[in-house]
Design a protein around this motif. Sequence first.
Motif, PDB file in Angstrom:
ATOM      1  N   ALA A   1      -5.235   9.578 -12.409  1.00 21.51           N
ATOM      2  CA  ALA A   1      -5.284   8.201 -11.922  1.00 21.51           C
ATOM      3  C   ALA A   1      -4.137   7.388 -12.528  1.00 21.51           C
ATOM      4  CB  ALA A   1      -6.609   7.567 -12.305  1.00 21.51           C
ATOM      5  N   CYS A   2      -3.667   6.444 -11.766  1.00 23.72           N
ATOM      6  CA  CYS A   2      -2.716   5.467 -12.289  1.00 23.72           C
ATOM      7  C   CYS A   2      -2.916   4.184 -11.503  1.00 23.72           C
ATOM      8  CB  CYS A   2      -1.280   5.954 -12.187  1.00 23.72           C
ATOM      9  SG  CYS A   2      -0.552   5.786 -10.564  1.00 23.72           S
ATOM     10  N   GLU A   3      -2.536   3.079 -12.100  1.00 24.59           N
ATOM     11  CA  GLU A   3      -2.680   1.803 -11.431  1.00 24.59           C
ATOM     12  C   GLU A   3      -1.310   1.180 -11.221  1.00 24.59           C
ATOM     13  OE1 GLU A   3      -4.961  -2.461 -11.959  1.00 24.59           O
ATOM     14  OE2 GLU A   3      -5.617  -0.740 -13.130  1.00 24.59           O
ATOM     15  N   VAL A   4      -1.033   0.838  -9.982  1.00 32.55           N
ATOM     16  CA  VAL A   4       0.209   0.166  -9.630  1.00 32.55           C
ATOM     17  C   VAL A   4      -0.163  -1.278  -9.318  1.00 32.55           C
ATOM     18  CG1 VAL A   4       2.182   0.129  -8.063  1.00 32.55           C
ATOM     19  CG2 VAL A   4       1.108   2.314  -8.645  1.00 32.55           C
ATOM     20  N   THR A   5       0.428  -2.210 -10.053  1.00 37.95           N
ATOM     21  CA  THR A   5       0.057  -3.610  -9.886  1.00 37.95           C
ATOM     22  C   THR A   5       1.289  -4.459  -9.579  1.00 37.95           C
ATOM     23  OG1 THR A   5       0.259  -3.952 -12.268  1.00 37.95           O
ATOM     24  CG2 THR A   5      -1.943  -3.483 -11.421  1.00 37.95           C
TER      25      THR A   5
ATOM     26  N   CYS B   1       3.855   0.115 -13.072  1.00 40.02           N
ATOM     27  CA  CYS B   1       2.931   1.242 -13.092  1.00 40.02           C
ATOM     28  C   CYS B   1       2.960   1.905 -14.459  1.00 40.02           C
ATOM     29  CB  CYS B   1       3.298   2.263 -12.024  1.00 40.02           C
ATOM     30  SG  CYS B   1       2.189   3.682 -12.018  1.00 40.02           S
ATOM     31  N   GLU B   2       1.785   1.989 -15.092  1.00 38.21           N
ATOM     32  CA  GLU B   2       1.674   2.755 -16.320  1.00 38.21           C
ATOM     33  C   GLU B   2       1.239   4.157 -15.930  1.00 38.21           C
ATOM     34  OE1 GLU B   2      -0.323   2.761 -20.744  1.00 38.21           O
ATOM     35  OE2 GLU B   2      -0.439   0.962 -19.527  1.00 38.21           O
TER      36      GLU B   2
ATOM     37  N   LYS C   1       1.618   7.528  -6.267  1.00 35.36           N
ATOM     38  CA  LYS C   1       0.593   8.546  -6.524  1.00 35.36           C
ATOM     39  C   LYS C   1       1.031   9.924  -6.037  1.00 35.36           C
ATOM     40  CE  LYS C   1      -3.296   5.362  -6.526  1.00 35.36           C
ATOM     41  NZ  LYS C   1      -4.538   4.950  -5.853  1.00 35.36           N
TER      42      LYS C   1
ATOM     43  N   GLU D   1      -9.012   7.645   1.153  1.00 35.82           N
ATOM     44  CA  GLU D   1      -8.337   8.222  -0.009  1.00 35.82           C
ATOM     45  C   GLU D   1      -7.984   9.687   0.189  1.00 35.82           C
ATOM     46  OE1 GLU D   1      -6.354   7.996  -3.454  1.00 35.82           O
ATOM     47  OE2 GLU D   1      -7.363   6.309  -2.541  1.00 35.82           O
TER      48      GLU D   1
ATOM     49  N   TYR E   1       0.830  -1.202   0.000  1.00 36.15           N
ATOM     50  CA  TYR E   1       0.000   0.000   0.000  1.00 36.15           C
ATOM     51  C   TYR E   1       0.869   1.258   0.000  1.00 36.15           C
ATOM     52  CZ  TYR E   1      -3.567   3.297   1.645  1.00 36.15           C
ATOM     53  OH  TYR E   1      -4.419   4.364   1.777  1.00 36.15           O
TER      54      TYR E   1
ATOM     55  N   VAL F   1       2.189   1.998  -3.458  1.00 38.62           N
ATOM     56  CA  VAL F   1       1.140   2.591  -4.313  1.00 38.62           C
ATOM     57  C   VAL F   1       0.947   4.062  -3.964  1.00 38.62           C
ATOM     58  CG1 VAL F   1      -1.330   2.527  -4.870  1.00 38.62           C
ATOM     59  CG2 VAL F   1      -0.021   0.389  -4.720  1.00 38.62           C
TER      60      VAL F   1
END
Length: 189
Positions: free
Chosen positions: A32-36, A148-149, A23, A177, A16, A19
């Motif tokens: 927004a972005c997604e970290v996977t 992360c894109e 951000k 958030e 967490y 991530v």
Amino acid sequence: MKLATVSDRARNGLDYFVVQATKNSLVPAGTACEVTPDDDAAVPKAPDVVMFSVSSYLFRVVLLLQFDHDLATRAYVAGLAGTPADEMQGERFLDAMNERGNLFCGAFNRDLVPFFPHIGMSTPCVLKRNSVEHVVAVKPSYHRRFKCELSPGVVMYFTLALCADVDFDFPFVPRAEEETDTAGELEMF
């Protein structure tokens, strides 16, 4: 020598924090972005890595930010820095990535401080890509890679390696958030 055990709760907390650090340091506000997690993929071919560490008496976290020097990445970083894209090359680009990495590491560090008050962070160190393949040599108690894109065509990778001297746990509970944006805060070292 037996590796220290890292609780599921602590693993979730560290993930967490990665991530949130992404951000807060690598994404413009409101974007927004997604970290996977990307543990199963081969080590990416991005050429350079910026390494940081966050340490206490009981543990050391090694953070590696891996990135490309391509035009899309340089333009993205130039936008974050408020610099013309054509000026974001060579040493200037590496300096900008070191600064973004400092922000990333600082955000990660701030998230750990409530649980471990006596911690500090390192200065950036630029490494070559193959160093990521050797993270397991430090025998981490917990190791995870993230993808992360940040925008179309701009992908960065993060590697976290926790080396703990004792079993590792802390009472992690995700924040709402609206509590997670710390960009722009002044921090004294």
